[in-house]
Design an enzyme around this catalytic site. Structure first.
Site, mmCIF file in Angstrom:
data_model
loop_
_atom_site.group_PDB
_atom_site.id
_atom_site.type_symbol
_atom_site.label_atom_id
_atom_site.label_comp_id
_atom_site.label_asym_id
_atom_site.label_seq_id
_atom_site.Cartn_x
_atom_site.Cartn_y
_atom_site.Cartn_z
ATOM 1 N N HIS A 1 -61.110 11.559 -20.915
ATOM 2 C CA HIS A 1 -61.846 10.550 -20.174
ATOM 3 C C HIS A 1 -61.587 9.182 -20.808
ATOM 4 O O HIS A 1 -61.130 9.086 -21.956
ATOM 5 C CB HIS A 1 -63.343 10.861 -20.202
ATOM 6 N N CYS B 1 -68.747 12.786 -23.306
ATOM 7 C CA CYS B 1 -68.519 11.448 -23.844
ATOM 8 C C CYS B 1 -69.746 10.935 -24.586
ATOM 9 O O CYS B 1 -69.620 10.253 -25.606
ATOM 10 C CB CYS B 1 -68.129 10.495 -22.721
ATOM 11 N N GLU C 1 -63.618 6.948 -21.972
ATOM 12 C CA GLU C 1 -64.375 6.723 -23.196
ATOM 13 C C GLU C 1 -63.726 7.418 -24.394
ATOM 14 O O GLU C 1 -63.642 6.846 -25.493
ATOM 15 C CB GLU C 1 -65.813 7.254 -23.056
ATOM 16 N N CYS D 1 -70.373 10.975 -19.244
ATOM 17 C CA CYS D 1 -70.820 12.352 -19.076
ATOM 18 C C CYS D 1 -71.363 12.867 -20.410
ATOM 19 O O CYS D 1 -71.349 12.169 -21.420
ATOM 20 C CB CYS D 1 -69.665 13.224 -18.599
#
Length: 213
Positions: free
Chosen positions: A69, A102, A71, A99
């Protein structure tokens, strides 16, 4: 309008500043790199003071990595840049609400503040589905602000999925249109393989049926 997410360490709305919007715009630029690669357009930048230490964009498909992701990419790059797996005093700007995965990495990295753009009603861990940062039992508390350039960040995601749905419809329509032609070609090929006269007749192999019967 930019609004803080509920939790024990939330910044008041007046502290959502032009600075926040400026760094979120840089996260949006990173998200466009994800879009260009065919990935869901989410981007992130990690900031220390007024300096961007690292940036990242969503790339789990191209990277064959479920953890890739935006992040996570920014956190990894920042940790390498600073040669430290802890990133105290740093802020993370991301175009979509983090999420749970993360959120956990953000807490482990000791990020001081998270600023996100669009809310994620399906997997958001900053209040939309769960609020990972509001648990008082955790040993690190990150301040979270949501909704910075929310409309712009949300529009980028909506347009991406709209384009993908349109492309999917067009592909299905093209496949449906090609199906009758493929059937006709198959029938023609089968007819051509059948001689118009017994194989022992003169000229049988030289005169195949050219049209479907």
């Amino acid at each position: 309008m930019s609004t803080p997410v509920s939790g024990p360490s939330v910044l008041p709305d007046p502290l959502v500043s032009e600075r926040d919007r400026r760094f979120m715009a840089q996260a949006q630029a990173a998200a466009e790199e994800a879009r260009a690669a065919g990935e869901v357009p989410v981007g992130a930048v990690l900031v220390r003071g007024d300096e961007v230490i690292a940036r990242g964009f969503n790339h789990p498909i191209g990277g064959h990595d479920p953890s890739a992701h935006a992040e996570m990419a920014a956190l990894r790059a920042a940790a390498q840049q600073l040669e430290n797996y802890r990133l105290p005093g740093c802020e993370l700007y991301v175009t979509l609400e983090p999420c749970l995965m993360c959120a956990g990495a953000i807490m482990h990295a000791r990020i001081a503040r998270v600023v996100f753009g669009a809310r994620d009603p399906k997997t958001g861990a900053c209040g939309s589905v769960v609020d990972a940062f509001a648990n008082p039992q955790l040993n690190h508390h990150t301040t979270v602000v949501g909704g910075v350039l929310e409309d712009e960040c949300g529009a980028a995601l909506k347009s991406f999925f709209a384009d993908r749905r349109r492309a999917s419809r067009e592909a299905r329509a093209a496949a449906a249109a090609a199906a009758p032609r493929a059937s006709e070609t198959s029938e023609a090929g089968a007819s051509c393989a059948s001689p118009s006269a017994p194989l022992d007749s003169p000229g049988a192999l030289e005169s195949p049926v050219s049209e479907p019967r």
